[in-house]
Design an enzyme around this catalytic site. Structure first.
Site, PDB file in Angstrom:
ATOM      1  N   LYS A 203      10.609 -10.877 -33.851  1.00 52.54           N
ATOM      2  CA  LYS A 203      10.712 -10.314 -32.455  1.00 52.54           C
ATOM      3  C   LYS A 203      11.427 -11.547 -31.724  1.00 52.54           C
ATOM      4  O   LYS A 203      10.813 -12.535 -31.357  1.00 52.54           O
ATOM      5  CB  LYS A 203       9.493  -9.987 -31.839  1.00 52.54           C
ATOM      6  CG  LYS A 203       9.747  -9.434 -30.575  1.00 52.54           C
ATOM      7  CD  LYS A 203       8.343  -9.026 -29.821  1.00 52.54           C
ATOM      8  CE  LYS A 203       8.624  -8.128 -28.704  1.00 52.54           C
ATOM      9  NZ  LYS A 203       7.123  -7.776 -27.821  1.00 52.54           N
ATOM     10  N   LYS A 255      12.855  -6.786 -34.799  1.00 50.46           N
ATOM     11  CA  LYS A 255      13.107  -6.224 -33.388  1.00 50.46           C
ATOM     12  C   LYS A 255      13.797  -7.256 -32.554  1.00 50.46           C
ATOM     13  O   LYS A 255      13.381  -8.435 -32.474  1.00 50.46           O
ATOM     14  CB  LYS A 255      11.932  -5.953 -32.780  1.00 50.46           C
ATOM     15  CG  LYS A 255      11.982  -5.272 -31.245  1.00 50.46           C
ATOM     16  CD  LYS A 255      10.341  -5.220 -30.631  1.00 50.46           C
ATOM     17  CE  LYS A 255      10.652  -4.498 -29.063  1.00 50.46           C
ATOM     18  NZ  LYS A 255       9.202  -4.235 -28.633  1.00 50.46           N
TER      19      LYS A 255
END
Length: 331
Positions: A203, A255
């Site tokens: 992330k 992500k």
């Protein structure tokens, strides 16, 4: 004699001549089952609240969230990722609304589970940022830094209340070191061995999260660069992957998706568990804004972006277009 290994004997365009031909030889196929719908539910509202930076996306009421879940099931979507938006007055330094059994996310999990049962994989965001008055994903120390290990204690409690509410999958998204192992132990301790963990393995501290912060009413002060990954780094993601798998991750995720397709592809080469990618709010907003200006063809751009994510190796894609695209694919 014509050489069939090169032009003019070799003509790849032969396999592009008609729509049916192109469909038949397609190497990558999107399917409704690939898709997961992220959804926001806001405490204390009687009507859905539009999100200005994300046209077509709303902060749901409890009732409209139930309807959205049913629509997703009918479209063939596999999962829904729930984000709670508490009343501002309930935010505090520890994010206690996030571990309140009657907090908005836990209530929403129970609502959706009661509405659709096991027909939709119900996932929950396991993070404190929606619930803290400072907007960070963890507990702060006396110097204002995110305290990794103190935050893990809060994540353990969050995992347990979300599991008790009936969630199928928890998604620890705060990028704390050791979070997957702590969450796994917390779930197993209360007999919730069947609750799976979707690890936010890679992330990144991205500029594309802006619209999401409006969506969850973020109170963030500063940035998250001390715990989310640096956009310059790829090998670091592979190290995070190894650690998450060792700690017991059932699924892993990259992500954002679009700006990090190279990371996604590298993770796909190495992983032996299901791999997800999150097409985040900024990716959504860019396509919607350009389409509104008439600069791109909206529907084609959406499908192209999702196909690229799947081609890079994602088996599951979190996208705010999940239900719409699933309906189109089935139609």
């Amino acid at each position: 004699m014509t050489s069939y290994g090169s032009f003019p004997g070799a003509r790849p365009r032969r396999l592009r001549t008609t729509p049916v031909m192109r469909r038949m030889v397609a190497e990558t196929r999107l399917h409704p089952a690939d898709l997961i719908l992220p959804a926001f539910v806001r405490e204390g509202v009687s009507e859905p609240v539009p999100i200005g930076a994300m046209p077509g996306v709303v902060q749901h009421t409890r009732d409209t969230l139930r309807k959205a879940a049913v629509e997703a099931v009918e479209a063939g979507v596999s999962g829904i990722m729930l984000f709670g938006v508490p009343e501002d007055a309930k935010k505090d330094a520890l994010g206690t609304a996030g571990t309140d059994p009657d907090g908005i996310l836990q209530v929403a999990i129970r609502d959706v589970r009661a509405e659709v049962g096991d027909d939709l994989v119900i996932m929950s965001d396991l993070c404190l940022d929606e619930y803290t008055d400072h907007g960070h994903c963890g507990v702060l120390d006396q110097e204002g830094r995110v305290d990794n290990d103190a935050t893990l204690e809060r994540y353990a409690e969050m995992a347990q209340v979300q599991a008790d509410a009936g969630v199928h999958v928890v998604g620890p998204s705060g990028m704390m070191d050791g979070q997957v192992g702590v969450v796994r132990d917390a779930l197993d301790t209360i007999g919730k061995e069947d609750v799976a963990i979707l690890a936010y393995t890679a992330k990144y501290a991205s500029a594309f999260y802006g619209p999401f912060r409006e969506a969850v009413g973020s109170s963030l002060k500063g940035d998250r660069k001390t715990y989310q990954q640096d956009a310059a780094n790829l090998r670091e993601s592979l190290r995070e992957l190894a650690l998450d798998l060792e700690e017991g991750a059932d699924m892993v995720m990259v992500k954002p998706a679009g700006p990090y397709l190279d990371v996604l592809a590298k993770v796909a080469e190495r992983v032996d568990v299901p791999l997800a990618a999150y097409q985040i709010s900024g990716e959504y907003a860019m396509i919607e804004a350009a389409a509104e200006k008439g600069w791109i063809e909206r529907d084609k751009a959406i499908l192209e972006s999702l196909t690229g994510i799947k081609r890079a190796g994602a088996q599951m894609i979190l996208t705010y277009w999940a239900t719409e695209v699933a309906q189109r694919l089935r139609g």
